[in-house]
Design a protein around this motif. Structure first.
Motif: not given
Length: 504
Positions: A127-135
Motif C-alpha cells: 500500500q502507498t504512503v505519500f511523503l510531502d518531503d521525500p527526505l
C-alpha cells in the motif's frame, strides 16, 4: 603561474624547444586533413544513424570501415580470412509484455505511464504512503510503497559531461531519493516528476528500456582480487524498484493506502557485434611478429531521445574522430611500413561496456605477448586547439615508462600539445582513464596509452556532430598518435612494461 597551468606542464620537465625531437618519416605526408574530414563525415553523418552497437547501423559502419581497409591495402586479420572478428553481446532488459504495474487495480502502461529506473526483476505488492518531503527521515516507511514528488538533487550529484541537463538532473534525483528511501525499508519507490524530470521522461525511457549489456566469452570489465574463501559472500538483498511517473499523475498517486502490485520480469538475448581488424606486416624479419596496435571504437549511441529536434546521436568526436584518424595512420603505414607490424583494430560496442576490446583480449588475433604497444584514442577532435591529454602517462595508470617517453618525443615532433595531466589522476571525478578500449590490454600488462582531447558539453548528445570537430587539431592528434606508434614500431627494443604494475 597558476596551479592549473602547472598541472598542464607536469609531463614536460623542460621547454619543448630544448628537448630533442625525432624526425617524422616521409610517410607522414599521407596523413591529410581532407581525408580525415571525409571519413569522419562518412562515419558520423546521419545516414549511419549513430552506429548503435547490436544494430544494423553498427554493422553498416563496420562494413564501411572494412571496405576502406581493403582500399588502403591492409591485410584482413579477422575470422576466416575476413576483416571481421565476430562475437555476441548479451542484452538483459525488462520484458515489456511480461511486466505489469497496477495502481488500485488499474493497469499502467510500462514505459508510457510509468518508467522503472533500473533493470531489477521484482515482485512487490503493498500500500502507498505519500511523503510531502521525500527526505523527511521522521516518517516510518518500512514495508510501504513510498510515493513522493521528485526533489532537486544536490548540484554536486548532477553529472555535467554526458547526456542532457534535464536527464542528468533526473537520474541524480532518482538515485538520491530512491537510495535514501530504500535504506529506510521501503518496498518500492514511486517518484512523481517535476517539470524538469517530466521533460526528461522520454530520455529515461529510451535509455532504461535498452537494458544492460555484456559480452559472451570476453574478459571481465575489471579484474578483481580473489574473494576471501574464509568469508562466504553475503546473500543478495531483494532489489527495491524505483519508478518514475509523469507530473500530471500526481493526483492519481497522492492518496494514502492505495494498493500497488508491481511485477517486473527480465529477458535476455544475444545479438552480433564485431571488431574490424587489419594488418600491415613489418619489414624486419626478426621483429615483424611483434605488433603495434592502433585502437578505436566505431560504435556510438544510435537513435535516442530528441534534443532540439534531433534524435540521432552521431558520435562525431566519440569516436568517429579516432576511427578516421586510424584510417589515415593506416595509409601512412601502407606507404612506409615499420619494422614491427601494425595492427588496426576498430572495437565494437565500446559504449556498452568495452565489449569489443574485452572480447579481443580474450580471443586475440595475435598473442598478447607479441603486442609491443597499444595506441588507443577516444575523442580526439575538440576543445582548446593546443591542449590534449595522454592517459596512462603517470602512476598509478602508467604501465610503460618507455612508451610514455616515446609519446612525449612524438608530441615534440608533431602536435606540440600542452599535455593536461589532470585527467590521468586517480582522483579525477570522471575516472576517464577507465572508460576506453586500452583498459583490458593495460590490465594484462600490454604497454598502453590513451590519447584524448577530453570531454565537452556535447558529449553523448545529438550535438556531437561532424561540423563541430576541429579538423586541424584532429589532424595534429592523428600525427601525434602515428608518430608514437612509428617510434614503437621501429625501436631496436620494444617498449618495456613497468615491473610490478597493477592497474587500480
Amino acid at each position: 603561474m597558476n596551479r592549473r597551468f602547472l598541472s598542464l606542464l607536469v609531463l614536460s620537465a623542460a621547454p619543448l624547444a630544448a628537448q630533442s625531437s625525432p624526425r617524422p618519416p616521409a610517410a607522414m605526408s599521407a596523413i591529410r586533413e581532407a581525408d580525415i574530414k571525409h571519413d569522419l563525415y562518412a562515419l558520423a553523418g546521419d545516414a549511419l544513424r549513430g552506429r548503435e552497437a547490436g544494430t544494423l547501423d553498427e554493422l553498416r559502419a563496420s562494413v564501411w570501415i572494412a571496405d576502406e581497409m581493403r582500399h588502403i591495402g591492409l591485410a584482413p586479420k579477422g575470422d576466416m580470412g575476413s576483416y571481421y572478428q565476430w562475437w555476441n553481446m548479451r542484452r538483459t532488459r525488462l520484458s515489456t509484455p511480461n511486466s505489469s504495474v497496477y495502481l488500485g487495480g488499474r493497469a499502467l502502461a510500462l514505459w508510457s505511464d510509468i518508467a522503472p529506473a533500473s533493470n531489477a526483476a521484482v515482485d512487490v505488492a503493498g500500500q502507498t504512503v505519500f511523503l510531502d518531503d521525500p527526505l523527511d527521515s521522521t516518517r516510518n516507511v518500512r514495508g510501504m510503497i513510498v510515493v513522493a514528488r521528485i526533489a532537486a538533487p544536490p548540484a554536486a550529484m548532477i553529472r555535467s559531461t554526458t547526456n542532457t541537463p534535464d536527464y542528468n538532473y533526473t537520474r541524480a534525483a532518482l538515485g538520491q531519493i530512491g537510495g535514501a528511501l530504500t535504506r529506510r525499508g521501503a518496498l518500492a519507490v514511486v517518484l512523481v516528476a517535476d517539470s524538469i524530470a517530466d521533460a526528461a521522461f522520454d530520455g529515461v525511457v529510451k535509455t532504461q528500456s535498452r537494458g544492460a549489456y555484456d559480452v559472451v566469452g570476453g574478459v571481465p570489465r575489471f579484474t578483481r582480487a580473489p574473494a576471501n574463501p574464509a568469508r562466504p559472500p553475503a546473500a543478495p538483498a531483494s532489489p527495491v524498484p524505483v519508478l518514475l511517473v509523469h507530473r500530471a499523475a500526481l493526483g492519481d498517486w497522492r492518496a494514502n493506502g492505495q494498493s500497488v502490485d508491481i511485477k517486473l520480469r527480465a529477458e535476455s538475448f544475444e545479438s552480433p557485434s564485431v571488431n574490424v581488424i587489419g594488418e600491415i606486416r613489418g619489414t624486419d624479419p626478426k621483429l615483424r611478429d611483434e605488433y603495434v596496435v592502433f585502437s578505436s571504437h566505431q560504435d556510438h549511441d544510435g537513435v535516442r531521445y530528441t534534443v532540439n529536434g534531433d534524435s540521432i546521436w552521431n558520435g562525431a568526436d566519440d569516436n568517429a574522430s579516432t576511427s578516421a584518424a586510424i584510417l589515415a595512420i593506416a595509409r601512412a603505414f601502407k606507404k612506409q611500413p615499420g619494422r614491427r607490424s601494425a595492427l588496426f583494430i576498430f572495437h565494437g560496442a565500446e559504449e556498452r561496456g568495452l565489449l569489443g576490446s574485452r572480447y579481443h583480449v580474450a580471443h586475440p588475433v595475435v598473442p598478447l605477448a607479441s603486442i609491443a604497444a597499444v595506441i588507443n584514442g577516444d575523442m580526439v577532435g575538440r576543445n582548446n586547439p593546443d591542449t590534449a591529454a595522454l592517459l596512462g602517462s603517470q602512476p598509478p595508470h602508467r604501465n610503460s615508462s618507455a612508451l610514455v617517453q616515446m609519446a612525449l618525443a612524438a608530441n615534440r615532433a608533431t602536435g606540440r600539445f600542452v599535455i593536461d595531466s589532470t585527467w590521468d589522476r586517480p582522483a579525477h571525478p570522471e575516472g576517464w582513464y577507465f572508460r576506453s578500449d586500452h583498459v583490458p590490454y593495460a590490465e594484462r600488462g600490454v604497454p598502453s596509452l590513451f590519447f584524448t582531447t577530453n570531454l565537452h558539453g556535447d558529449y553523448h548528445t545529438p550535438r556531437d556532430e561532424p561540423s563541430r570537430i576541429d579538423y586541424p587539431k584532429l589532424t595534429r592528434m592523428t600525427r601525434w598518435m602515428y608518430m608514437t606508434g612509428w617510434l614503437a614500431a621501429n625501436a631496436a627494443t620494444r617498449p618495456a612494461a613497468d615491473p610490478g604494475f597493477v592497474l587500480k
